[in-house]
Design a protein around this motif. Sequence first.
Motif, mmCIF file in Angstrom:
data_model
loop_
_atom_site.group_PDB
_atom_site.id
_atom_site.type_symbol
_atom_site.label_atom_id
_atom_site.label_comp_id
_atom_site.label_asym_id
_atom_site.label_seq_id
_atom_site.Cartn_x
_atom_site.Cartn_y
_atom_site.Cartn_z
ATOM 1 N N ILE A 1 94.927 70.441 90.718
ATOM 2 C CA ILE A 1 94.062 70.648 89.550
ATOM 3 C C ILE A 1 92.905 69.654 89.650
ATOM 4 N N PRO A 2 91.703 70.125 89.978
ATOM 5 C CA PRO A 2 90.556 69.206 90.103
ATOM 6 C C PRO A 2 90.082 68.714 88.734
ATOM 7 N N VAL A 3 89.746 67.437 88.658
ATOM 8 C CA VAL A 3 89.294 66.826 87.409
ATOM 9 C C VAL A 3 87.966 66.120 87.656
ATOM 10 N N LYS A 4 87.017 66.350 86.765
ATOM 11 C CA LYS A 4 85.727 65.649 86.846
ATOM 12 C C LYS A 4 85.904 64.268 86.244
ATOM 13 N N ARG A 5 85.799 63.259 87.065
ATOM 14 C CA ARG A 5 86.016 61.893 86.589
ATOM 15 C C ARG A 5 84.829 61.392 85.771
ATOM 16 N N LYS B 1 94.635 54.378 82.885
ATOM 17 C CA LYS B 1 93.890 55.253 81.966
ATOM 18 C C LYS B 1 94.869 55.801 80.925
ATOM 19 N N ASN B 2 94.339 56.347 79.835
ATOM 20 C CA ASN B 2 95.182 56.830 78.738
ATOM 21 C C ASN B 2 95.684 58.266 78.913
ATOM 22 N N GLY B 3 95.228 58.924 79.983
ATOM 23 C CA GLY B 3 95.564 60.338 80.160
ATOM 24 C C GLY B 3 97.051 60.628 80.223
ATOM 25 N N VAL B 4 97.800 59.821 80.971
ATOM 26 C CA VAL B 4 99.241 60.056 81.127
ATOM 27 C C VAL B 4 99.935 60.043 79.767
ATOM 28 N N ALA B 5 99.636 59.033 78.963
ATOM 29 C CA ALA B 5 100.258 58.927 77.639
ATOM 30 C C ALA B 5 99.904 60.133 76.782
ATOM 31 N N THR B 6 98.640 60.541 76.813
ATOM 32 C CA THR B 6 98.193 61.672 76.002
ATOM 33 C C THR B 6 98.920 62.958 76.374
ATOM 34 N N PHE B 7 99.008 63.244 77.683
ATOM 35 C CA PHE B 7 99.679 64.473 78.127
ATOM 36 C C PHE B 7 101.176 64.434 77.828
ATOM 37 N N ALA B 8 101.809 63.294 78.069
ATOM 38 C CA ALA B 8 103.250 63.173 77.823
ATOM 39 C C ALA B 8 103.571 63.329 76.340
ATOM 40 N N LEU B 9 102.701 62.809 75.482
ATOM 41 C CA LEU B 9 102.917 62.913 74.039
ATOM 42 C C LEU B 9 102.671 64.332 73.539
ATOM 43 N N LYS B 10 101.600 64.943 73.995
ATOM 44 C CA LYS B 10 101.275 66.299 73.522
ATOM 45 C C LYS B 10 102.321 67.315 73.976
ATOM 46 N N ALA B 11 102.826 67.166 75.204
ATOM 47 C CA ALA B 11 103.808 68.116 75.735
ATOM 48 C C ALA B 11 105.245 67.668 75.466
ATOM 49 N N LYS B 12 105.403 66.439 74.901
ATOM 50 C CA LYS B 12 106.742 65.851 74.701
ATOM 51 C C LYS B 12 107.534 65.936 76.001
ATOM 52 N N ALA B 13 106.879 65.525 77.059
ATOM 53 C CA ALA B 13 107.456 65.628 78.399
ATOM 54 C C ALA B 13 107.957 64.271 78.872
ATOM 55 N N PRO B 14 109.019 64.262 79.682
ATOM 56 C CA PRO B 14 109.467 63.006 80.275
ATOM 57 C C PRO B 14 108.470 62.520 81.319
ATOM 58 N N ILE B 15 108.503 61.226 81.573
ATOM 59 C CA ILE B 15 107.659 60.631 82.614
ATOM 60 C C ILE B 15 108.562 60.167 83.744
ATOM 61 N N VAL C 1 92.107 69.627 81.341
ATOM 62 C CA VAL C 1 93.103 69.266 80.322
ATOM 63 C C VAL C 1 93.944 70.482 79.952
ATOM 64 N N LYS C 2 93.294 71.615 79.752
ATOM 65 C CA LYS C 2 94.006 72.850 79.407
ATOM 66 C C LYS C 2 94.975 73.245 80.522
ATOM 67 N N LYS C 3 94.545 73.121 81.777
ATOM 68 C CA LYS C 3 95.401 73.494 82.910
ATOM 69 C C LYS C 3 96.632 72.586 83.007
ATOM 70 N N ILE C 4 96.432 71.294 82.759
ATOM 71 C CA ILE C 4 97.546 70.344 82.827
ATOM 72 C C ILE C 4 98.569 70.644 81.736
ATOM 73 N N LEU C 5 98.091 70.839 80.505
ATOM 74 C CA LEU C 5 99.002 71.125 79.387
ATOM 75 C C LEU C 5 99.691 72.476 79.571
ATOM 76 N N LEU C 6 98.965 73.450 80.123
ATOM 77 C CA LEU C 6 99.563 74.760 80.385
ATOM 78 C C LEU C 6 100.694 74.634 81.398
ATOM 79 N N ALA C 7 100.476 73.845 82.451
ATOM 80 C CA ALA C 7 101.514 73.648 83.468
ATOM 81 C C ALA C 7 102.754 72.991 82.857
ATOM 82 N N LEU C 8 102.557 71.980 82.023
ATOM 83 C CA LEU C 8 103.683 71.299 81.382
ATOM 84 C C LEU C 8 104.425 72.247 80.440
#
Length: 475
Positions: free
Chosen positions: A325-329, A371-385, A337-344
């Motif tokens: 999943i390519p991300v523009k830094r 960066k804060n991205g990992v925390a944001t995705f894990a919280l939104k998807a309630k996914a384990p890390i 962001v949508k692709k990451i959350l969809l995958a989770l």
Amino acid sequence: MINIAIDGPSGAGKSTIARKIAQKLNITYLDTGAMYRAVALYAVEKGADLAKSEEVAPLLDEIKITFVDNGSDKVICLNGRDVSKEIRRHEMSKCASDVSKLPQVRNFLVEMQRKIASENDVVLDGRDITSHVLPDAKYKFYLTATPEERARRRCAELKEKGQDVDYDKVLKDINDRDYNDTHREFAPLVKTSDSYEIDSTSIGEEEVVELILSRIKEIDAKSAEIPVKKVEKANAPAPKKKSWFIRFIAKLVKRAMRVIWITKIYFKDNFIKNSKAVVICNHYSGLDPCIIMSKLLGKNGKVVMKDEIAQNKFVANVSEELGCIPVKRGEADINAVKKILLALNKNQQVLIFPEGTRNRTQDFKTMLTFKNGVATFALKAKAPIVPLMYYKKTKFYSRNRLIVGEPFWLDQFYGQRPGDVKEEATDFIYSKMMDLRREVDLLVEKFKGSKKRYLKYKRLQSKELHENANHRSKE
């Protein structure tokens, strides 16, 4: 699907209440506690040390748990044998608590429970149903009672079955289990902020059942007030299938990865398969994601990578086929962001490097600011890390070393807005990675990569800590 999740401490009456709710609503009751007891029983019968994952984990492939309807109730069968009575012996409660601490056991049973819940209307009860097994369940409850009341009920239940029990011992066992369940590192017992708490100390079973049914009706009434927006999909274009040549190149690349990057992976059993997870790792080299893609991620796994790599159309197509999943830094890439959350949300694993870029410092033991991205995705998807740690910079045809840490959740932040707690959650993730950094250094430097000697040292260390704790409590 109707998924009703009930959590709470040992002896709170969860199983009895869950069974009655299932009967009232005419849906399936899934006894998760019995599943852990069944695993514990099998491990005991095989002579395994319940505290050692290396002894219990290999047995999981031999275990088949089924619930069979005998006419009046459902009995639990272990490899075809009815063990309903055996698993209810008092000592099996402690054994179940011991095996439930092992990530491999929890992953094994959670995967089974989620599959059943995705295909059936179910009521589940346990310690981590609302926080871990079914974090997106519509109906969540936390059932509790005082330890003394729970001990009294447990004694009455066991005496009714003809077992001679001592109240003080039962009370001590309940207090011990409460401590173990709430302090274990992997998916501990917690009351989530969206769970409805019921204290049953001074009320009867029927009253508890009515409170739960009333709450379910209340939630349904609120849901009915919210208009559901229909999405028109009839004219949506079908996804384009990659050409055979792109698919062939992608397969060739993956096979080449397995050969070129020789890597010793420690504690591979900690890696979560067939379920959503945010996978994180330190980052020294462009080779880092290749090793993880080829040796750990499944065919549906995804890897977040910098957008610059996919500027060439051919490379972009091959990368997409590989799950990148390519991300523009440096900017808010909404599409990524949508692709990451969809995958989770589709129960896939997503690899993200929390440092955001390669660590080019000379000291390979340091990590850049997360960066804060990992925390944001894990919280939104309630996914384990799932934390991973390379010992040092990866190289071609070199003995690279990668350790897989125990999965953890950000459940202490659930119920709060991700934007409000992302900084605190990121600090927590960083501390977990630093703990793993110390472990991989210990494994490689002190024990020269010997997993056997490392585990022996950790067991002795754990035993000493336990003995010291007991000594302090006696003082």
